[in-house]
Design an enzyme around this catalytic site. Structure first.
Site, short mmCIF file in Angstrom:
data_model
loop_
_atom_site.label_atom_id
_atom_site.label_comp_id
_atom_site.label_asym_id
_atom_site.label_seq_id
_atom_site.Cartn_x
_atom_site.Cartn_y
_atom_site.Cartn_z
N SER A 50 -6.76 14.68 -20.17
CA SER A 50 -7.04 14.19 -18.82
C SER A 50 -7.81 15.26 -18.06
O SER A 50 -7.77 16.45 -18.41
CB SER A 50 -5.75 13.80 -18.11
N ASP A 82 -10.21 11.61 -21.30
CA ASP A 82 -9.62 10.37 -20.77
C ASP A 82 -10.17 10.12 -19.35
O ASP A 82 -10.77 11.03 -18.75
CB ASP A 82 -8.09 10.51 -20.80
N GLY A 210 -1.85 2.39 -21.52
CA GLY A 210 -0.46 2.14 -21.16
C GLY A 210 0.43 1.85 -22.35
O GLY A 210 1.27 0.95 -22.32
N GLY A 211 0.27 2.64 -23.41
CA GLY A 211 1.03 2.39 -24.64
C GLY A 211 2.52 2.72 -24.54
O GLY A 211 3.34 2.10 -25.23
P1 13P Z 1 0.90 5.80 -20.87
O1 13P Z 1 1.01 6.99 -19.97
O2 13P Z 1 1.56 4.60 -20.28
O3 13P Z 1 1.35 6.09 -22.25
O4 13P Z 1 -0.65 5.42 -20.94
C1 13P Z 1 -1.55 6.36 -21.44
C2 13P Z 1 -2.95 5.97 -21.20
O5 13P Z 1 -3.31 4.82 -21.22
C3 13P Z 1 -3.91 7.07 -20.96
O6 13P Z 1 -5.15 6.62 -20.51
#
Ligand code: 13P
Length: 287
Positions: A50, A82, A210-211
């Site tokens: 990030s 990211d 959002g895994g």
């Molecule tokens: P989570 O933080 O829900 O695992 O999602 C990660 C993500 O999609 C990073 O871009």
């Protein structure tokens, strides 16, 4: 192996209907747990970073850590940036050796998102690296970005098609399909029909954001629907913190740092292995 671009890695995953784990690294120990966790299972992997993390450590150290880790194993590894809306940060990552980047123009109106994504597309094409771009608004918190539940917006199908048509070599496309960053408070409402409708008309691997917290059935359905990159960040952060905190609770007087670092590494690596298995990418390193 040298770092590779995400594009061929994800094209293969799209064709083979498995997901490549994309973990948000925190520090060297975390990057190592991601690369070695995948290498143990002979799976390709994406180490993503990030913007806040890159700014904290610096561009050159992050690139050097991940490059060195990749060169020590026999699996394909990509280094990815990211969610980033700052083209200057993207340029610096490209110069430092990133093999893919995400331009996040999802807060912009369609025409501006397309225009700026195209600007980054030209940069990444010239550098021979991969690009991820987003449409719609993925809910939750990621890095410094927060999208409230009522502001999260599913991607519009026709806009997705028009957007991707302009960037046929996009490495991966991230439409908002109802998943969210962070721990889920209720059951996520995933728009599988939208996902399938997009992949019927767009031949580009899809990123599942959002895994953390999705079930095996949800992963299976998303991967079967065309998701080739599966992002995990929140659970990785949880393992990082709990690995340390649990040992501190067990041995409050322990004054040696290394056992803490090792415990963190093991907690993070354990989760990476579980997700690589869940996404069906075991043994796909040579695909
Ligand atoms: P989570 O933080 O829900 O695992 O999602 C990660 C993500 O999609 C990073 O871009």
């Amino acid at each position: 192996m040298p770092l590779i671009s995400m594009r061929p890695m994800l094209k293969q995953a799209q064709a083979g209907r498995y997901g490549v784990a994309a973990y948000n690294m925190i520090d060297y120990n975390s990057a190592r747990s991601i690369v070695e966790g995948a290498a143990d299972l002979k799976a390709p992997v994406i180490v993503q970073v990030s913007v806040k993390t890159v700014r904290h450590w610096g561009y050159a150290p992050v690139a050097a850590w991940v490059r060195m880790l990749a060169e020590g194993v026999d699996i394909p590894v990509a280094l990815h940036l990211d969610h980033c809306s700052d083209i200057d940060v993207i340029r610096r990552c490209i110069d430092a050796g990133w093999t893919s980047v995400m331009f996040d123009g999802s807060a912009l109106p369609f025409a501006q998102n397309l225009e700026r994504s195209l600007e980054v597309y030209r940069l990444t094409e010239a550098a021979g690296i991969g690009l991820e771009a987003e449409m719609g608004a993925i809910g939750g918190t990621e890095d410094d970005k927060f999208v409230a539940e009522d502001k999260a917006l599913l991607a519009d199908l026709d806009e997705c098609v028009a957007f991707c048509k302009e960037m046929p070599k996009l490495a991966v496309f991230a439409p908002a399909i109802g998943t969210a960053h962070g721990f889920y408070k209720g059951e996520p409402k995933i728009a599988y029909d939208l996902l399938r409708a997009i992949t019927r008309r767009v031949d580009i691997p899809i990123a599942l954001h959002g895994g953390t917290g999705l079930s095996q059935e949800q992963f299976d359905r998303c991967i079967a629907g065309g998701c080739a990159k599966v992002n995990i960040s929140t659970m990785h952060k949880r393992c990082f913190i709990d690995g340390f905190a649990d040992l501190k609770t067990e041995k409050p007087k322990l004054g040696e740092p290394l056992p803490f670092i090792i415990r963190q590494y093991e907690a993070m690596k354990h989760d990476v292995s579980a997700m690589v298995r869940a996404f069906g990418s075991v043994g796909r390193a040579g695909a």
